[in-house]
Design an enzyme around this catalytic site. Sequence first.
Site, PDB file in Angstrom:
ATOM      1  N   ASN A 209       0.843  -1.201   0.000  1.00  0.00           N
ATOM      2  CA  ASN A 209       0.000   0.000   0.000  1.00  0.00           C
ATOM      3  C   ASN A 209       0.874   1.245   0.000  1.00  0.00           C
ATOM      4  O   ASN A 209       0.525   2.278  -0.548  1.00  0.00           O
ATOM      5  CB  ASN A 209      -0.898   0.004   1.233  1.00  0.00           C
ATOM      6  CG  ASN A 209      -1.628   1.321   1.399  1.00  0.00           C
ATOM      7  OD1 ASN A 209      -2.495   1.666   0.602  1.00  0.00           O
ATOM      8  ND2 ASN A 209      -1.248   2.099   2.416  1.00  0.00           N
TER       9      ASN A 209
ATOM     10  N   ASP B 295       1.848   6.635   0.748  1.00  0.00           N
ATOM     11  CA  ASP B 295       1.000   5.707  -0.014  1.00  0.00           C
ATOM     12  C   ASP B 295       1.370   5.732  -1.490  1.00  0.00           C
ATOM     13  O   ASP B 295       1.653   6.799  -2.044  1.00  0.00           O
ATOM     14  CB  ASP B 295      -0.479   6.107   0.121  1.00  0.00           C
ATOM     15  CG  ASP B 295      -1.108   5.501   1.351  1.00  0.00           C
ATOM     16  OD1 ASP B 295      -0.444   5.468   2.403  1.00  0.00           O
ATOM     17  OD2 ASP B 295      -2.276   5.085   1.259  1.00  0.00           O
TER      18      ASP B 295
ATOM     19  N   ASP C  60      -0.794  -6.659   3.520  1.00  0.00           N
ATOM     20  CA  ASP C  60      -0.882  -5.610   4.531  1.00  0.00           C
ATOM     21  C   ASP C  60      -1.819  -4.503   4.048  1.00  0.00           C
ATOM     22  O   ASP C  60      -1.804  -4.125   2.875  1.00  0.00           O
ATOM     23  CB  ASP C  60       0.525  -5.028   4.748  1.00  0.00           C
ATOM     24  CG  ASP C  60       0.549  -3.978   5.840  1.00  0.00           C
ATOM     25  OD1 ASP C  60       0.326  -4.355   6.994  1.00  0.00           O
ATOM     26  OD2 ASP C  60       0.783  -2.789   5.529  1.00  0.00           O
TER      27      ASP C  60
ATOM     28  N   GLU D  70      -5.430  -8.274   4.902  1.00  0.00           N
ATOM     29  CA  GLU D  70      -5.731  -7.583   6.154  1.00  0.00           C
ATOM     30  C   GLU D  70      -6.788  -6.526   5.839  1.00  0.00           C
ATOM     31  O   GLU D  70      -6.492  -5.363   5.611  1.00  0.00           O
ATOM     32  CB  GLU D  70      -4.477  -6.902   6.723  1.00  0.00           C
ATOM     33  CG  GLU D  70      -4.745  -6.300   8.099  1.00  0.00           C
ATOM     34  CD  GLU D  70      -3.910  -5.074   8.429  1.00  0.00           C
ATOM     35  OE1 GLU D  70      -3.859  -4.693   9.605  1.00  0.00           O
ATOM     36  OE2 GLU D  70      -3.323  -4.458   7.517  1.00  0.00           O
TER      37      GLU D  70
HETATM   38  C1  NOJ Z   1      -1.049  -2.955   9.219  1.00  0.00           C
HETATM   39  C2  NOJ Z   1      -0.012  -3.727   9.944  1.00  0.00           C
HETATM   40  O1  NOJ Z   1      -0.528  -4.872  10.490  1.00  0.00           O
HETATM   41  C3  NOJ Z   1       0.577  -2.796  10.927  1.00  0.00           C
HETATM   42  O2  NOJ Z   1       1.336  -3.472  11.869  1.00  0.00           O
HETATM   43  C4  NOJ Z   1       1.352  -1.793  10.123  1.00  0.00           C
HETATM   44  O3  NOJ Z   1       1.981  -0.863  10.949  1.00  0.00           O
HETATM   45  C5  NOJ Z   1       0.430  -1.065   9.158  1.00  0.00           C
HETATM   46  N1  NOJ Z   1      -0.405  -1.966   8.446  1.00  0.00           N
HETATM   47  C6  NOJ Z   1       1.211  -0.272   8.154  1.00  0.00           C
HETATM   48  O4  NOJ Z   1       1.902  -1.131   7.299  1.00  0.00           O
END
Ligand code: NOJ
Length: 515
Positions: A133, A188, A218, A253
């Site tokens: 991302n 981003d 992620d 996620e």
């Molecule tokens: C989600 C991840 O699980 C988290 O630990 C991270 O800091 C953020 N995304 C940014 O990559």
Amino acid sequence: MKTSRYIKAISVLTALCCTLTFTSCSMTKKNSKTPLWAETSVFYEIFVRSFYDSDGDGIGDFNGIAQKLDYLQELGVDAIWLMPINKTESYHGYDMVDYYDIQSEYGTMADLENLIDECHKRGMKIIMDLVINHTSYHHEWFLKAQESKDNEYRDRYLFTEDKTKEEYHHTAENGERFFGIFSHTMPDLNYKNETVRQEMFNVADFWLQKGMDGFRLDAAKFIDEDMAVTHEWWKEFTKFVHSKNPEAFIVGENWITKLDEVAEFYKDMPSSFNFDLCDLIGRTAQGKTVDLASRVNNMRKKYFENANAEDSVNKYPIDSTMINNHDMDRIASLLRGNTDRIKLAATMLFTLPGTPFIYYGEELGQMGETPDPNRREPMDWYKSAKGEGMTEMNRYDFKGMKYTVADDGISYEEQKDDPNSIFNHYKKLIEIRKNNKFIFTGECETVPTDYGMYRFKTYNKDKTEFIDTVLNLSENNFSITVDYDCTDLLTGKQYSSGEKIEMPKLTNMILTKTK
Ligand code: NOJ
């Protein structure tokens, strides 16, 4: 004893829900070239830095994980997810400076290749965090993008003069403002840019060729503010990955609790983490009764409907379940270190359908609360919290460890030979699940009980087999009367139909028909 009207009402609703059959991924013909291996796997999430140190520098590494594959197999783990392993300047690695290189503190590329081989030799799978991302603010592309307003890197990021979303805007080193949903170190990427998309295909291809069996995506929901762009990108990504390896597993996620929104991602990729269920299991383990079974069925029904929709590129929906991860307070902390409640939470995770993920140390009841580094403390191997392979937290800006302490009963050494330990409970639960594989893809149903208890059955597809999970979530003693000859898979004790079984406070049973 007073039977709660509430529980009766939800059981009627449950019965109604259960009459609605839903299209399951298991109805899709399984063959060796699909990601369906993940549907019946137990995953284990590893923060490499904190797991096992093979060379005595206090930092966990790839060789350390390779040395502990026996441990993971003893527990019953089939697949591991490595949290970020790419080159980075931060302790956690979620801001990458090179997608083709690795965090040198974790070892060499050869060490990583060896770990991948070792997993495969044992029939285990390995997936990695793919953090695309955003990049690090020190990634070459971002540095180049700041050099002029018309260079080729510029459009890969989201520079802006807009002042309306200041909370997500940060100042780059050249003084310009840019969009970064997480922090000033994580600009981003612009997924409307074709080069970015192509670059990320190349990155995925590189790691698949190294032998990675898939990715944990992620921040998958943040790709673009326009969700249509986000969904379109992940569809393209999944198609690309599966064109290279049809068996690759991809889990997003997508930290969204609204069912319709999270389910939309099931059209884009094989799996999504079930954050809502995670929260529900935590609440139930705290003693707040929730109709888990109906919730799970509704979720799965929606996931499978979406995966089978016309505009879906994913025909293999897999519900990835967990009770905590590296961004949350650990389940043991949420349950204030109460061993019985921790075991009840694990029982729910492993007797409900889905593909369960264990967060390293969870199987020992390790504690950990915000700030993040303390949720990611060293895996506790020994009674003394010191010894071969133990990692340390003495670099970066760590404020020290809070929970990795000696003689607290929370270590592999203290638990491995104790039949009542959390570790052995996990081991037993995984064994039960593997002996009753239908649990991974089953359907469940709430069974009415007294208030303070929760009971559900998890069935195979044609309802010829089931397990019957009974939880006393309260501080009071209860009893249940069973209406079939059964055996408790946790203890091996047998009961006859009509028998009254005492359920002391905070205990559980996993019943099955006596054979
Ligand atoms: C989600 C991840 O699980 C988290 O630990 C991270 O800091 C953020 N995304 C940014 O990559």
